[in-house]
Design an enzyme around this catalytic site. Structure first.
Site, PDB file in Angstrom:
ATOM      1  N   GLY A 135       0.835  -1.204   0.000  1.00 29.80           N
ATOM      2  CA  GLY A 135       0.000   0.000   0.000  1.00 29.80           C
ATOM      3  C   GLY A 135       0.866   1.249   0.000  1.00 29.80           C
ATOM      4  O   GLY A 135       0.536   2.256   0.617  1.00 29.80           O
ATOM      5  N   ILE A 181      -1.429  -2.035  -5.460  1.00 32.39           N
ATOM      6  CA  ILE A 181      -2.286  -2.772  -6.403  1.00 32.39           C
ATOM      7  C   ILE A 181      -2.243  -2.163  -7.801  1.00 32.39           C
ATOM      8  O   ILE A 181      -2.577  -2.826  -8.785  1.00 32.39           O
ATOM      9  CB  ILE A 181      -3.746  -2.797  -5.883  1.00 32.39           C
ATOM     10  CG1 ILE A 181      -4.627  -3.776  -6.666  1.00 32.39           C
ATOM     11  CG2 ILE A 181      -4.361  -1.394  -5.896  1.00 32.39           C
ATOM     12  CD1 ILE A 181      -4.386  -5.225  -6.341  1.00 32.39           C
ATOM     13  N   TYR A 200     -15.176  -0.449   8.605  1.00 34.68           N
ATOM     14  CA  TYR A 200     -13.743  -0.150   8.777  1.00 34.68           C
ATOM     15  C   TYR A 200     -13.344  -0.317  10.248  1.00 34.68           C
ATOM     16  O   TYR A 200     -12.364  -0.979  10.568  1.00 34.68           O
ATOM     17  CB  TYR A 200     -13.486   1.280   8.311  1.00 34.68           C
ATOM     18  CG  TYR A 200     -12.115   1.829   8.558  1.00 34.68           C
ATOM     19  CD1 TYR A 200     -11.924   2.884   9.453  1.00 34.68           C
ATOM     20  CD2 TYR A 200     -10.998   1.341   7.878  1.00 34.68           C
ATOM     21  CE1 TYR A 200     -10.663   3.418   9.673  1.00 34.68           C
ATOM     22  CE2 TYR A 200      -9.735   1.872   8.090  1.00 34.68           C
ATOM     23  CZ  TYR A 200      -9.578   2.917   8.990  1.00 34.68           C
ATOM     24  OH  TYR A 200      -8.328   3.448   9.208  1.00 34.68           O
ATOM     25  N   ILE A 254      -5.189  11.892   9.842  1.00 35.55           N
ATOM     26  CA  ILE A 254      -3.839  12.323   9.499  1.00 35.55           C
ATOM     27  C   ILE A 254      -3.863  13.354   8.381  1.00 35.55           C
ATOM     28  O   ILE A 254      -4.551  13.181   7.362  1.00 35.55           O
ATOM     29  CB  ILE A 254      -2.972  11.109   9.112  1.00 35.55           C
ATOM     30  CG1 ILE A 254      -2.799  10.233  10.357  1.00 35.55           C
ATOM     31  CG2 ILE A 254      -1.616  11.551   8.566  1.00 35.55           C
ATOM     32  CD1 ILE A 254      -2.043   8.974  10.152  1.00 35.55           C
TER      33      ILE A 254
HETATM   34  C1  VAH Z   1     -10.664   7.571   8.068  1.00 36.67           C
HETATM   35  N1  VAH Z   1      -8.485   8.628   7.880  1.00 36.67           N
HETATM   36  O1  VAH Z   1     -11.138   8.705   8.071  1.00 36.67           O
HETATM   37  C2  VAH Z   1      -9.175   7.430   8.370  1.00 36.67           C
HETATM   38  C3  VAH Z   1      -8.900   7.324   9.852  1.00 36.67           C
HETATM   39  C4  VAH Z   1      -9.470   8.079  12.179  1.00 36.67           C
HETATM   40  C5  VAH Z   1      -9.842   8.110  10.727  1.00 36.67           C
HETATM   41  O2  VAH Z   1      -8.820   6.004  10.271  1.00 36.67           O
HETATM   42  O3  VAH Z   1     -11.329   6.574   7.813  1.00 36.67           O
END
Ligand code: VAH
Length: 319
Positions: free
Chosen positions: A9, A36, A143, A173
């Site tokens: 990645g 990928i 997620y 981030i």
């Molecule tokens: C998201 N940037 O927004 C990621 C992160 C804490 C958020 O894991 O899904």
């Protein structure tokens, strides 16, 4: 052990900067980038690059054998917003890729492994202020579910098979070199690009949505710090809380206006508001600070200064 590193990645927001940083430390020949597709030409053209499907165990193993890899950073994942559009794809990508590297580590082909978790492991029932390392975790996104389950498997493979896997729960981030992809915190990057381009921004989260955030340089430092720590210093093998600063879109606007006084923001919350509302406002990362001396450097105003300065410089260079 001389690190021979594979980044899976490597074309992504964190993976690309991790690739450059690790190459500056260990030399280009000791850091293999993979993804990928060729969707980051800077990475593709800056050293050894392999097309690699993180969900294909055999391809990952062949790449590790070919380059005599001993250290892997698994940075490929489907993030929170995209994951809600394609839940089963998110589950398959995020879990298949993790199991492949955990099993390759269990079989002795990988000596040290980094896997990113996220504050998305927390959910609407988690205490929102100064969220502790150990607390209620009922993530409401796919997620977040993959990160919660992934943490349990990392801890299990360490305890049962001695796998040296290390993990941190990244906050949102912020960086200027590579755009983020499909996250709920992406607004905190978009706002700077729009401030420079249009002096205005329509934010997909509401004004008072406070979230834990971090500048990319701090995130890279934390990643290298945990990977460089002695094994005995890593007392948590699920994943460490990590924090730097927390702020709202309103706070960001006030910070940007110190540089661009006429910058304006409007708010049009979308489906990502519900995701953001399920996450903490601030994180207690005292375990990381105690166990491996974590310390952040960048405040919100530092981030704004870095982002606006470098995006303006990049705009001049590309025009
Ligand atoms: C998201 N940037 O927004 C990621 C992160 C804490 C958020 O894991 O899904």
């Amino acid at each position: 052990m001389t690190p021979k590193i594979l980044i899976i990645g490597a074309c992504g927001q964190i993976g690309s900067e991790l690739t450059h940083k690790l190459r500056s430390i260990h030399g280009k020949d000791n850091v293999i980038a993979s993804d990928i597709s060729y969707n980051n030409l800077d990475i593709v053209n800056s050293g050894t690059f392999e097309i690699l499907d993180a969900q294909d165990y055999t391809s990952v193993k062949i790449c590790i054998d070919k380059h005599q890899i001993n250290t892997v950073y698994l940075m490929a994942a489907m993030l929170s917003a995209t994951g809600e559009k394609y839940p089963l794809k998110a589950w398959d990508l995020n879990m298949d890729s993790l199991f492949h590297v955990l099993n390759l580590a269990k079989e002795g082909f990988i000596k040290k492994l980094f896997w990113p978790s996220s504050i998305a492991v927390f959910g609407p029932t988690t205490p929102k202020e100064n969220t502790p390392q150990y607390t209620i975790m009922e993530p409401s996104t796919v997620y977040g579910i993959t990160k919660q389950v992934g943490e349990r498997w990392c801890e299990y493979y360490h305890n049962q098979y001695g796998v040296d896997v290390r993990s941190i729960r990244y906050p949102g981030i912020i960086s200027w070199k590579t755009l983020p992809g499909g996250g709920t915190t992406d607004y905190a990057v978009e706002i700077y690009h729009k401030a420079i381009a249009d002096n205005k921004y329509e934010c997909f989260l509401s004004e008072e949505t406070e979230l834990p955030m971090m500048f990319m340089d701090d995130a890279i430092k934390a990643t290298l710090d945990i990977m460089d720590a002695k094994p005995e210093a890593i007392k948590i093998r699920s994943s460490y809380n990590l924090s730097a600063v927390s702020f709202t879109p309103k706070d960001m606007t006030q910070s940007i206006q110190k540089h661009l006084p006429d910058f304006t923001i409007s708010y049009k919350p979308d489906f990502r508001q519900k995701i953001a509302d399920s996450w903490p406002k601030s994180i207690d990362d005292s375990n990381a600070r105690e166990d491996w001396s974590w310390k952040h450097s960048f405040s919100l105003d530092d981030i704004t200064n870095e982002m606006l300065t470098n995006l303006k410089k990049k705009e001049v260079e590309t025009n």
